[in-house]
Design a protein around this motif. Structure first.
Motif, PDB file in Angstrom:
ATOM      1  N   VAL A 115     -25.307 -40.841  17.678  1.00 42.71           N
ATOM      2  CA  VAL A 115     -24.726 -42.131  18.057  1.00 42.71           C
ATOM      3  C   VAL A 115     -23.946 -42.662  16.855  1.00 42.71           C
ATOM      4  CG1 VAL A 115     -25.249 -44.530  18.680  1.00 42.71           C
ATOM      5  CG2 VAL A 115     -26.575 -42.655  19.684  1.00 42.71           C
ATOM      6  N   ASP A 116     -22.769 -43.224  17.113  1.00 39.22           N
ATOM      7  CA  ASP A 116     -21.965 -43.762  16.019  1.00 39.22           C
ATOM      8  C   ASP A 116     -22.499 -45.138  15.622  1.00 39.22           C
ATOM      9  OD1 ASP A 116     -19.718 -43.595  14.236  1.00 39.22           O
ATOM     10  OD2 ASP A 116     -18.755 -45.124  15.445  1.00 39.22           O
ATOM     11  N   PHE A 117     -22.900 -45.284  14.361  1.00 39.10           N
ATOM     12  CA  PHE A 117     -23.474 -46.541  13.877  1.00 39.10           C
ATOM     13  C   PHE A 117     -22.802 -46.944  12.576  1.00 39.10           C
ATOM     14  CE2 PHE A 117     -26.506 -48.469  10.832  1.00 39.10           C
ATOM     15  CZ  PHE A 117     -26.828 -49.632  11.511  1.00 39.10           C
ATOM     16  N   LYS A 118     -22.386 -48.201  12.505  1.00 36.61           N
ATOM     17  CA  LYS A 118     -21.857 -48.759  11.261  1.00 36.61           C
ATOM     18  C   LYS A 118     -22.518 -50.115  11.039  1.00 36.61           C
ATOM     19  CE  LYS A 118     -17.353 -46.448  11.053  1.00 36.61           C
ATOM     20  NZ  LYS A 118     -17.700 -45.403  12.002  1.00 36.61           N
ATOM     21  N   TYR A 119     -22.383 -50.642   9.820  1.00 37.40           N
ATOM     22  CA  TYR A 119     -23.008 -51.938   9.536  1.00 37.40           C
ATOM     23  C   TYR A 119     -22.226 -52.674   8.468  1.00 37.40           C
ATOM     24  CZ  TYR A 119     -24.840 -49.951   5.167  1.00 37.40           C
ATOM     25  OH  TYR A 119     -24.955 -49.380   3.919  1.00 37.40           O
ATOM     26  N   ARG A 120     -22.434 -53.976   8.438  1.00 37.95           N
ATOM     27  CA  ARG A 120     -21.984 -54.785   7.309  1.00 37.95           C
ATOM     28  C   ARG A 120     -23.157 -55.628   6.862  1.00 37.95           C
ATOM     29  NH1 ARG A 120     -16.467 -57.835   7.147  1.00 37.95           N
ATOM     30  NH2 ARG A 120     -16.770 -57.486   4.924  1.00 37.95           N
ATOM     31  N   THR A 121     -23.256 -55.806   5.559  1.00 35.91           N
ATOM     32  CA  THR A 121     -24.394 -56.539   5.008  1.00 35.91           C
ATOM     33  C   THR A 121     -24.066 -58.015   4.843  1.00 35.91           C
ATOM     34  OG1 THR A 121     -23.713 -56.205   2.707  1.00 35.91           O
ATOM     35  CG2 THR A 121     -25.068 -54.473   3.716  1.00 35.91           C
ATOM     36  N   GLU A 122     -25.119 -58.782   4.625  1.00 31.89           N
ATOM     37  CA  GLU A 122     -24.951 -60.222   4.407  1.00 31.89           C
ATOM     38  C   GLU A 122     -24.057 -60.483   3.200  1.00 31.89           C
ATOM     39  OE1 GLU A 122     -26.147 -64.075   2.453  1.00 31.89           O
ATOM     40  OE2 GLU A 122     -26.454 -62.027   1.740  1.00 31.89           O
ATOM     41  N   ARG A 123     -24.160 -59.657   2.171  1.00 24.95           N
ATOM     42  CA  ARG A 123     -23.361 -59.868   0.960  1.00 24.95           C
ATOM     43  C   ARG A 123     -21.878 -59.609   1.217  1.00 24.95           C
ATOM     44  NH1 ARG A 123     -25.874 -61.376  -3.203  1.00 24.95           N
ATOM     45  NH2 ARG A 123     -28.140 -61.332  -3.158  1.00 24.95           N
ATOM     46  N   GLU A 124     -21.556 -58.653   2.051  1.00 22.89           N
ATOM     47  CA  GLU A 124     -20.162 -58.402   2.415  1.00 22.89           C
ATOM     48  C   GLU A 124     -19.615 -59.544   3.266  1.00 22.89           C
ATOM     49  OE1 GLU A 124     -19.412 -53.790   3.054  1.00 22.89           O
ATOM     50  OE2 GLU A 124     -21.255 -54.421   4.052  1.00 22.89           O
ATOM     51  N   ILE A 125     -20.424 -59.991   4.216  1.00 19.92           N
ATOM     52  CA  ILE A 125     -19.990 -61.053   5.123  1.00 19.92           C
ATOM     53  C   ILE A 125     -19.826 -62.372   4.355  1.00 19.92           C
ATOM     54  CG2 ILE A 125     -20.647 -62.422   7.152  1.00 19.92           C
ATOM     55  CD1 ILE A 125     -22.301 -59.789   7.928  1.00 19.92           C
ATOM     56  N   ARG A 126     -20.788 -62.640   3.469  1.00 21.36           N
ATOM     57  CA  ARG A 126     -20.715 -63.869   2.683  1.00 21.36           C
ATOM     58  C   ARG A 126     -19.455 -63.884   1.820  1.00 21.36           C
ATOM     59  NH1 ARG A 126     -25.165 -65.691  -1.765  1.00 21.36           N
ATOM     60  NH2 ARG A 126     -26.551 -64.622  -0.341  1.00 21.36           N
ATOM     61  N   PHE A 154     -24.842 -55.009  12.942  1.00 22.48           N
ATOM     62  CA  PHE A 154     -24.902 -53.606  13.350  1.00 22.48           C
ATOM     63  C   PHE A 154     -23.867 -53.362  14.439  1.00 22.48           C
ATOM     64  CE2 PHE A 154     -29.746 -53.027  12.364  1.00 22.48           C
ATOM     65  CZ  PHE A 154     -29.469 -53.164  11.009  1.00 22.48           C
ATOM     66  N   PHE A 155     -23.143 -52.253  14.313  1.00 19.02           N
ATOM     67  CA  PHE A 155     -22.154 -51.861  15.325  1.00 19.02           C
ATOM     68  C   PHE A 155     -22.598 -50.527  15.920  1.00 19.02           C
ATOM     69  CE2 PHE A 155     -20.020 -54.113  11.859  1.00 19.02           C
ATOM     70  CZ  PHE A 155     -19.331 -55.116  12.530  1.00 19.02           C
ATOM     71  N   PHE A 156     -22.948 -50.542  17.197  1.00 14.78           N
ATOM     72  CA  PHE A 156     -23.336 -49.321  17.891  1.00 14.78           C
ATOM     73  C   PHE A 156     -22.213 -48.932  18.865  1.00 14.78           C
ATOM     74  CE2 PHE A 156     -27.360 -51.455  16.932  1.00 14.78           C
ATOM     75  CZ  PHE A 156     -28.078 -50.436  16.322  1.00 14.78           C
ATOM     76  N   LYS A 157     -21.716 -47.704  18.725  1.00 14.16           N
ATOM     77  CA  LYS A 157     -20.659 -47.228  19.613  1.00 14.16           C
ATOM     78  C   LYS A 157     -21.260 -46.318  20.666  1.00 14.16           C
ATOM     79  CE  LYS A 157     -16.013 -45.211  19.457  1.00 14.16           C
ATOM     80  NZ  LYS A 157     -14.982 -44.633  18.544  1.00 14.16           N
ATOM     81  N   GLY A 158     -21.116 -46.707  21.941  1.00 15.38           N
ATOM     82  CA  GLY A 158     -21.683 -45.933  23.035  1.00 15.38           C
ATOM     83  C   GLY A 158     -20.841 -44.713  23.373  1.00 15.38           C
ATOM     84  N   THR A 159     -21.378 -43.878  24.232  1.00 13.47           N
ATOM     85  CA  THR A 159     -20.643 -42.677  24.655  1.00 13.47           C
ATOM     86  C   THR A 159     -19.371 -43.037  25.414  1.00 13.47           C
ATOM     87  OG1 THR A 159     -22.073 -42.607  26.609  1.00 13.47           O
ATOM     88  CG2 THR A 159     -22.684 -41.200  24.749  1.00 13.47           C
ATOM     89  N   ASP A 160     -19.328 -44.275  25.961  1.00 15.23           N
ATOM     90  CA  ASP A 160     -18.127 -44.724  26.672  1.00 15.23           C
ATOM     91  C   ASP A 160     -17.056 -45.255  25.716  1.00 15.23           C
ATOM     92  OD1 ASP A 160     -19.373 -47.019  25.823  1.00 15.23           O
ATOM     93  OD2 ASP A 160     -19.572 -47.935  27.815  1.00 15.23           O
ATOM     94  N   GLY A 161     -17.383 -45.266  24.416  1.00 18.92           N
ATOM     95  CA  GLY A 161     -16.407 -45.731  23.431  1.00 18.92           C
ATOM     96  C   GLY A 161     -16.512 -47.210  23.114  1.00 18.92           C
ATOM     97  N   ASN A 162     -17.297 -47.943  23.905  1.00 18.61           N
ATOM     98  CA  ASN A 162     -17.458 -49.383  23.666  1.00 18.61           C
ATOM     99  C   ASN A 162     -18.425 -49.633  22.507  1.00 18.61           C
ATOM    100  OD1 ASN A 162     -15.750 -50.186  25.753  1.00 18.61           O
ATOM    101  ND2 ASN A 162     -17.384 -50.011  27.279  1.00 18.61           N
TER     102      ASN A 162
END
Length: 264
Positions: A115-126, A154-162
């Motif tokens: 599964v395609d997973f990406k993330y951003r941390t609180e420090r990046e967002i801040r 958290f960003f989860f990319k489904g098999t449908d691309g969403n």
């Protein structure tokens, strides 16, 4: 990489620094998991080199847990846009390390499940929301916006691309009910697709992680009257994290062992 030509650093050094900076503070064990290092000694060796060059600070909290923090020099070198912590406290350490554990858990589990997973941390967002400036103006900007800054995304990319964009909160202590009511009103507006004031992303769901049944109860009560109650959930921190059973989510290599030995 061009920037490595005139330094004694290697690409893996920059990867270590980026991981440490993004997460604020990390343990050597977390670095070992992140980079599938074959043993902890390899991690310590590289960290000692980075500490000697003033890119990393080592702090020991309560004589038990050693954490590594990136420095302003490391941020300048890597161009990783994050806020840099000055020091670690017992509370921030526990919270930050558990957030990094959650990131590693979902990263490893997603890789294992393809599964395609990406993330951003609180420090990046801040950093994105508050930016730079003098400490007083940054503190005011943070206090004005702190309820609009998640502990992680958290960003989860489904098999449908969403892609499902998830606001993540780690709750170690139960807060005042009024605080929850205020925050959940903000979540309801945000999840309804209304004006995304001060938000970097349009969010699809909110997940709270907490292991205290009182926190579960107050969150479930606070969301009851919301239009988007079904998009807000509360979960326990996975037992794999709490019991250090990482082998259950580590992707297994072709040789049947987690990770591979790499040259320094």
């Amino acid at each position: 990489m061009v920037m490595l030509k005139y330094t004694s650093l290697k690409e893996k050094d920059l990867e270590y620094l980026s991981f440490i900076l993004r997460n604020g503070m990390v343990t050597a064990k977390q670095i070992m998991l992140k980079f599938r290092e074959p043993n902890i000694h390899r991690v310590y060796r590289r960290l000692r080199k980075l500490e000697g060059q003033k890119f990393v600070k080592h702090e020991r909290i309560a004589h038990k847990v050693g954490v590594y923090l990136g420095t302003i020099e490391a941020r300048k070198l890597t161009n990783v846009n994050v806020t840099v912590p000055n020091k670690a406290t017992i509370y921030t350490m526990q919270h930050d390390l558990l957030i990094t554990d959650l990131i590693l858990f979902y990263e490893l589990q997603s890789e294992k499940q393809a599964v395609d997973f990406k993330y951003r941390t609180e420090r990046e967002i801040r950093f994105s929301m508050i930016g730079e400036g003098d400490n007083r103006s940054k503190l005011k900007a943070y206090n004005d916006n702190r309820d609009r800054i998640p502990d992680a995304v958290f960003f989860f990319k489904g098999t449908d691309g969403n892609v499902t964009t998830t606001w993540v909160e780690l709750e170690l202590n139960k807060k005042d009910r009024k605080r929850y009511d205020y925050k959940f009103k903000m979540f309801d507006d945000m999840l309804s697709g209304g004006p995304q004031d001060h938000q970097l992303y349009p969010y699809d769901q909110v997940i709270y992680f907490a292991n205290d049944v009182k926190i579960h109860n107050v969150i479930n009560q606070a969301k009851q009257r919301l239009i988007n109650a079904s998009k807000i959930t509360v979960r326990n921190v996975p037992s794999i994290i709490l019991e250090e059973r990482w082998e259950e989510v580590l992707p297994v290599g072709t040789d049947g062992k987690p990770g591979r030995d790499e040259a320094d």
